[in-house]
Write a protein that holds these residues in place. Structure first.
Motif, mmCIF file in Angstrom:
data_model
loop_
_atom_site.group_PDB
_atom_site.id
_atom_site.type_symbol
_atom_site.label_atom_id
_atom_site.label_comp_id
_atom_site.label_asym_id
_atom_site.label_seq_id
_atom_site.Cartn_x
_atom_site.Cartn_y
_atom_site.Cartn_z
ATOM 1 N N VAL A 183 36.504 37.251 -11.395
ATOM 2 C CA VAL A 183 37.595 36.882 -12.304
ATOM 3 C C VAL A 183 38.552 35.899 -11.631
ATOM 4 C CG1 VAL A 183 39.573 37.718 -13.639
ATOM 5 C CG2 VAL A 183 37.435 39.026 -13.626
ATOM 6 N N SER A 184 38.959 36.223 -10.419
ATOM 7 C CA SER A 184 39.865 35.328 -9.684
ATOM 8 C C SER A 184 39.230 33.966 -9.436
ATOM 9 C CB SER A 184 40.274 35.957 -8.350
ATOM 10 O OG SER A 184 41.028 37.131 -8.572
ATOM 11 N N GLU A 185 37.928 33.964 -9.089
ATOM 12 C CA GLU A 185 37.241 32.695 -8.809
ATOM 13 C C GLU A 185 37.119 31.843 -10.066
ATOM 14 O OE1 GLU A 185 36.573 31.279 -6.036
ATOM 15 O OE2 GLU A 185 37.260 33.028 -4.907
ATOM 16 N N GLU B 178 38.811 27.071 -13.047
ATOM 17 C CA GLU B 178 39.362 26.461 -14.261
ATOM 18 C C GLU B 178 40.637 25.688 -13.965
ATOM 19 O OE1 GLU B 178 39.649 25.051 -17.922
ATOM 20 O OE2 GLU B 178 37.929 26.159 -17.120
ATOM 21 N N LEU B 179 41.387 26.109 -12.983
ATOM 22 C CA LEU B 179 42.614 25.393 -12.606
ATOM 23 C C LEU B 179 42.331 23.969 -12.127
ATOM 24 C CD1 LEU B 179 44.615 28.219 -10.776
ATOM 25 C CD2 LEU B 179 45.302 27.025 -12.863
ATOM 26 N N GLU B 180 41.073 23.719 -11.728
ATOM 27 C CA GLU B 180 40.694 22.379 -11.274
ATOM 28 C C GLU B 180 40.290 21.465 -12.425
ATOM 29 O OE1 GLU B 180 37.822 22.612 -8.154
ATOM 30 O OE2 GLU B 180 39.036 23.980 -6.954
ATOM 31 N N LYS B 181 40.466 21.956 -13.657
ATOM 32 C CA LYS B 181 40.170 21.181 -14.873
ATOM 33 C C LYS B 181 38.752 20.616 -14.866
ATOM 34 C CE LYS B 181 45.015 19.884 -15.517
ATOM 35 N NZ LYS B 181 45.991 18.781 -15.655
ATOM 36 N N PRO B 182 37.762 21.507 -14.896
ATOM 37 C CA PRO B 182 36.366 21.040 -14.888
ATOM 38 C C PRO B 182 35.982 20.413 -16.224
ATOM 39 C CG PRO B 182 36.439 23.403 -15.235
ATOM 40 C CD PRO B 182 37.854 22.973 -14.984
ATOM 41 N N GLU B 183 34.752 19.918 -16.309
ATOM 42 C CA GLU B 183 34.300 19.307 -17.555
ATOM 43 C C GLU B 183 34.176 20.368 -18.655
ATOM 44 O OE1 GLU B 183 29.607 18.858 -17.221
ATOM 45 O OE2 GLU B 183 30.617 17.860 -15.555
ATOM 46 N N LYS B 184 34.132 19.895 -19.883
ATOM 47 C CA LYS B 184 34.209 20.772 -21.059
ATOM 48 C C LYS B 184 33.188 21.904 -21.048
ATOM 49 C CE LYS B 184 33.368 20.612 -26.043
ATOM 50 N NZ LYS B 184 33.059 19.739 -27.190
ATOM 51 N N ARG C 205 46.447 40.375 -12.764
ATOM 52 C CA ARG C 205 47.008 40.337 -11.415
ATOM 53 C C ARG C 205 47.072 38.905 -10.874
ATOM 54 N NH1 ARG C 205 43.803 44.119 -9.064
ATOM 55 N NH2 ARG C 205 42.518 42.601 -7.980
ATOM 56 N N HIS C 206 46.224 38.038 -11.396
ATOM 57 C CA HIS C 206 46.228 36.647 -10.943
ATOM 58 C C HIS C 206 47.417 35.919 -11.556
ATOM 59 C CE1 HIS C 206 45.045 32.545 -10.061
ATOM 60 N NE2 HIS C 206 44.025 32.984 -9.341
ATOM 61 N N ALA C 207 48.202 35.261 -10.742
ATOM 62 C CA ALA C 207 49.441 34.617 -11.198
ATOM 63 C C ALA C 207 49.208 33.566 -12.288
ATOM 64 C CB ALA C 207 50.145 33.971 -10.002
ATOM 65 N N ALA C 208 48.008 32.954 -12.289
ATOM 66 C CA ALA C 208 47.755 31.875 -13.262
ATOM 67 C C ALA C 208 46.843 32.293 -14.404
ATOM 68 C CB ALA C 208 47.154 30.667 -12.542
ATOM 69 N N GLY C 209 46.414 33.569 -14.440
ATOM 70 C CA GLY C 209 45.454 34.014 -15.443
ATOM 71 C C GLY C 209 45.876 33.738 -16.876
ATOM 72 N N SER D 158 46.085 30.311 -21.851
ATOM 73 C CA SER D 158 46.989 29.770 -22.866
ATOM 74 C C SER D 158 46.902 28.251 -22.939
ATOM 75 C CB SER D 158 48.428 30.198 -22.550
ATOM 76 O OG SER D 158 49.339 29.550 -23.411
ATOM 77 N N LYS D 159 46.831 27.615 -21.782
ATOM 78 C CA LYS D 159 46.810 26.151 -21.693
ATOM 79 C C LYS D 159 45.590 25.564 -22.384
ATOM 80 C CE LYS D 159 48.725 22.523 -19.437
ATOM 81 N NZ LYS D 159 50.136 22.130 -19.529
#
Length: 415
Positions: A282-284, A289-295, A320-324, A329-330
């Motif tokens: 889940v964390s990985e 996804e935070l690296e904005k991969p392709e669609k 628990r992940h700060a950016a989850g 949402s983004k």
């Protein structure tokens, strides 16, 4: 070239180009071998393109037209000055006897490298060679060789990369892909034990990036045909290795996609979901996804997140992940309908089963509530809006003072 009149009987009825290797079908019509073989592979109804009479799908029923080939070659040679290219004499078709000799060499370790190099070269040449190699059992022999080296602890992987490439080419062979025999062929090779899966997992631990790039897509193809009993026997160590692949940013996009497919395919079993979560997936996924991969990678990530958040441990790791919550949402309304579906599912299970006061306030703070309200106003499927409405109602008391909720309450009846 445009001013030269090409004899009509030199031209293939399919490609409308000069035939390089004329062959005659059982219907009596002559075609260029490459064109008619592609036709036989791809045609839904296997009929002669000219006469519309039934044709056998196998290329063994195509007879080389040597007389016509010599006439074409002579005509091309006499017109070189006019810009016509010469047509070389076709190579003798690959025979099963040649293949069987190379397969036999795979039983001797000192012949591995030479035999595999020859097999890979033949596999890359044309579809006809690959079909012949599939029928001769080359993939099965190579898989057996890989398993043997794994069991013996032979860490010298200098020839393994060639082996993996060849198996991949054969399993993606177009002739096999056009039939239901492809999956059965792979399933027979994989067998009823974890030997090949374990062998590929062993290869994934190698520091050679090229080797891992070759092994990961093969593992995906293997997992696709493995039965549920086999998938149920996968260990935590296996999943830790696949999750570790997601951390290797130097890998090819195909390898990353294959790793995600493997996790999605295996997560259909509840016990595997628990292991995947325990492996830190889940964390990985969030980090990836935070690296904005392709669609299409984002769609795979959200598909897997939705599976993993269906269990309590997965939801706990997610919140628990700060950016989850923020990253999910983004992506809503920004990627695809498939991503929206999976993102709303994640929010739905979080809101129902893991909605502590901190989580609910976090959803408000990072804009998740605002995005949910936007879904209600957007041109989305009605079932998604129903899900969103349920989420908003669940915690309306906490979110009531939010401006976006007030806007939603004022406008919801208009839509």
């Amino acid at each position: 070239m445009a001013e030269i009149e090409i004899p009509q009987y030199f031209v293939c009825p399919i490609s409308f180009q000069i035939m390089k290797e004329p062959v005659t079908a059982v219907t009596g019509i002559t075609y260029d071998r490459e064109s008619i073989e592609q036709w036989l592979l791809k045609a839904k109804d296997c009929v002669c393109p000219v006469t519309k009479q039934p044709l056998p799908r196998s290329s063994q029923y195509l007879t080389p037209n040597h007389t016509l080939r010599r006439l074409i070659q002579a005509w091309c040679s006499s017109n070189i000055v006019n810009g016509v290219d010469q047509i070389p004499t076709p190579k003798t078709p690959l025979s099963k006897i040649q293949i069987q000799k190379l397969v036999k060499d795979l039983e001797a370790p000192h012949c591995y490298k030479t035999s595999l190099e020859k097999l890979h070269t033949l596999a890359t040449q044309n579809e006809r060679n690959r079909t012949c190699m599939v029928e001769a059992g080359v993939a099965k022999a190579i898989v057996k060789m890989i398993n043997k080296n794994f069991k013996e602890g032979n860490t010298n992987t200098i020839f393994i990369e060639e082996a993996l490439r060849t198996v991949h080419l054969l399993w993606n062979n177009q002739a096999m892909m056009m039939t239901n025999n492809n999956n059965n062929n792979r399933k027979t090779i994989v067998g009823e034990n974890l030997d090949f899966i374990n062998s590929l997992t062993w290869i994934l631990q190698d520091s050679n990036i090229n080797l891992v790039n070759e092994a990961m897509p093969l593992l995906k193809l293997t997992i696709e045909v493995a039965d549920s009993t086999l998938l149920g026997n996968l260990t935590l160590e296996f999943f830790k290795e696949i999750v570790r692949i997601l951390r290797k940013r130097a890998l090819s996009q195909q390898a990353i996609k294959s790793a995600l497919h493997v996790l999605i395919e295996t997560s259909t079993l509840g016990r595997n979901r628990t292991k995947i979560v325990e492996a830190g997936a889940v964390s990985e996924l969030i980090e990836l996804e935070l690296e904005k991969p392709e669609k299409n990678i984002t769609e795979l990530i959200f598909n897997l997140l939705a599976h993993l958040c269906s269990c309590a441990d997965g939801r706990e790791q997610f919140v628990r992940h700060a950016a989850g919550i923020a990253v999910v949402s983004k992506r809503v309304l920004r990627v695809s309908a498939a991503t929206d579906d999976r993102a709303i599912h994640v929010f739905s299970v979080i809101a129902k089963f893991s909605a502590s006061n901190g989580v609910v306030l976090e959803m408000l703070r990072v804009g998740a509530v605002s995005k949910l309200c936007m879904v209600m106003q957007a041109d989305c499927a009605s079932y998604l809006k129903d899900k969103v409405r349920d989420i908003l109602r669940l915690h309306s008391k906490v979110w009531n003072n939010s401006p976006c909720i007030q806007v939603y309450l004022l406008t919801r009846h208009q839509r």
